[in-house]
Design an enzyme around this catalytic site. Structure first.
Site, PDB file in Angstrom:
ATOM      1  N   SER A 185      38.468  48.290  15.407  1.00 25.60           N
ATOM      2  CA  SER A 185      39.427  47.215  15.190  1.00 25.60           C
ATOM      3  C   SER A 185      39.337  46.575  13.812  1.00 25.60           C
ATOM      4  O   SER A 185      40.141  45.704  13.474  1.00 25.60           O
ATOM      5  CB  SER A 185      39.231  46.123  16.258  1.00 25.60           C
ATOM      6  N   LYS A 186      38.383  46.980  12.984  1.00 24.86           N
ATOM      7  CA  LYS A 186      38.224  46.385  11.658  1.00 24.86           C
ATOM      8  C   LYS A 186      39.346  46.844  10.725  1.00 24.86           C
ATOM      9  O   LYS A 186      40.046  47.824  11.009  1.00 24.86           O
ATOM     10  CB  LYS A 186      36.870  46.773  11.059  1.00 24.86           C
ATOM     11  N   PRO A 187      39.525  46.169   9.587  1.00 26.51           N
ATOM     12  CA  PRO A 187      40.588  46.590   8.657  1.00 26.51           C
ATOM     13  C   PRO A 187      40.512  48.073   8.296  1.00 26.51           C
ATOM     14  O   PRO A 187      41.541  48.745   8.221  1.00 26.51           O
ATOM     15  CB  PRO A 187      40.350  45.689   7.442  1.00 26.51           C
TER      16      PRO A 187
END
Length: 365
Positions: A185-187
């Protein structure tokens, strides 16, 4: 309307040929541990951030552990950090036998307040770990200046801010060591766990490369105690497929975040961007009264939300022995009662964003 909090499926469909080809290449050569994609990724990450060394590791939490171990942090030491973060930041300090020393946040940016750091420094302090929360860098110039006066290392916890800019530098390129996470879910996310450490210091880079492979400098020769902290080749391959379009996704995040600010700025409290900073909006976070009721109303309207983070570290049972009860860090504790994150990802279209905003307005009455 089905609204996704983070739409990884849309990203995959957009990048499917490149991702599939990269994964197939690993399946074909079969070097699943420390295969060539790991070194290729490290070179690209270092170039992107603008530092000499990037060291791929198994996850963002391990990245913090490796960084602290490379600095020799251990029993009897103290490390200053924020209580308003995911537990991993304080957890890795404690795991090594050191003591986390919490310092409150700037209530506008949610990042460590540099003005409060000096008072927390003692002869036992070894390092400072600012967290670049929600995708905006902490105030590194001010933090580094305090650290330099006292001979301390600074480790950026950039788990949420990879790609962000701080003045003329990137997140992960402004401190002694920096760490990030590639959680999906991180950039910039992989398809499992992944992370990296960054530094311009050749000796620290050498130590971190050893530590992540059981303290090994060559096969079956271990000068130091290390851990099993390697980045899987398959995860490196996924990240390599995503990097060519990462700048485009960052631009989309900035545009969507700015539009949220415009639409909600007069309605709810939003994160302030500090001068010289941008934000990659790992989360788009607002503050509301009656949070549980607002979340319930949004859920009823089909809008998913999350809270990052509902309990500051000083109030976590795992840190009860530090004897820092409610009231010890009023800004962090107030934020923890009020923050709420809305759907945010590079593929969020304006119609969906408008629906989220209208639902928020109705929910807060």
């Amino acid at each position: 309307m089905s609204i996704q909090f983070i739409d990884l499926k849309a990203q995959y469909q957009h990048l499917k040929p490149a991702i599939d080809a990269r994964i197939q290449s690993v399946l074909d050569h079969g070097q699943y541990i420390m295969g060539p994609e790991v070194a290729e990724l490290e070179a690209q990450l270092a170039a992107f951030v603008g530092v000499k060394h990037a060291i791929g590791v198994s996850d963002g939490t391990t990245a913090l552990q490796v960084a602290l171990m490379a600095l020799g942090v251990g029993p009897g030491d103290e490390v200053i950090t924020t209580p308003f973060t995911f537990i991993a930041t304080g957890e890795m300090i404690a795991l090594l036998g050191a003591t986390p020393v919490f310092v409150d946040i700037d209530p506008d940016t949610y990042n460590l307040d540099p003005a409060l750091i000096e008072a927390a420094i003692t002869p036992r302090t070894r390092a400072i770990i600012p967290v670049s929360l929600y995708g905006q860098c902490a105030d590194f110039d001010a933090i580094n200046a305090v650290a330099e006066r006292h001979g301390l290392a600074v480790i950026e916890d950039g788990a949420q801010s990879f790609g962000a800019r701080y003045k003329d530098r990137r997140s992960c390129g402004a401190t002694t060591i920096a760490t990030t996470s590639f959680f999906p879910s991180k950039p910039l996310g992989c398809y499992g766990d992944g992370g990296a450490c960054f530094t311009n210091d050749d000796e620290l880079a050498r130590k971190m490369r050893q530590i992540r492979v059981h303290g090994q400098d060559r096969r079956y020769h271990h000068p130091v105690i290390g851990i099993n902290g390697r980045l899987d080749t398959l995860q490196a391959a996924v990240l390599l497929a995503k990097l060519p379009t990462f700048e485009q996704e960052l631009a989309a995040r900035a545009r969507i975040g700015a539009r949220y600010n415009q639409l909600l700025g007069g309605v709810v409290r939003t994160q302030r961007l500090a001068e010289g900073c941008d934000c990659v909006y790992a989360q788009y976070t607002i503050e509301v009264d009656r949070r549980e009721a607002v979340q319930a109303a949004l859920k009823e309207a089909g809008v998913p939300t999350a809270v990052h983070y509902p309990v500051p570290l000083n109030l976590q049972p795992a840190f009860a022995h530090l004897n820092q009860p409610a009231g010890s860090f009023p800004r962090s504790e107030a934020a923890a009662q009020r923050v709420m994150s809305l759907p945010m990802h590079p593929f969020l279209d304006e119609a969906t964003q408008d629906a989220v905003v209208e639902a928020v307005k109705r929910a807060i009455g």
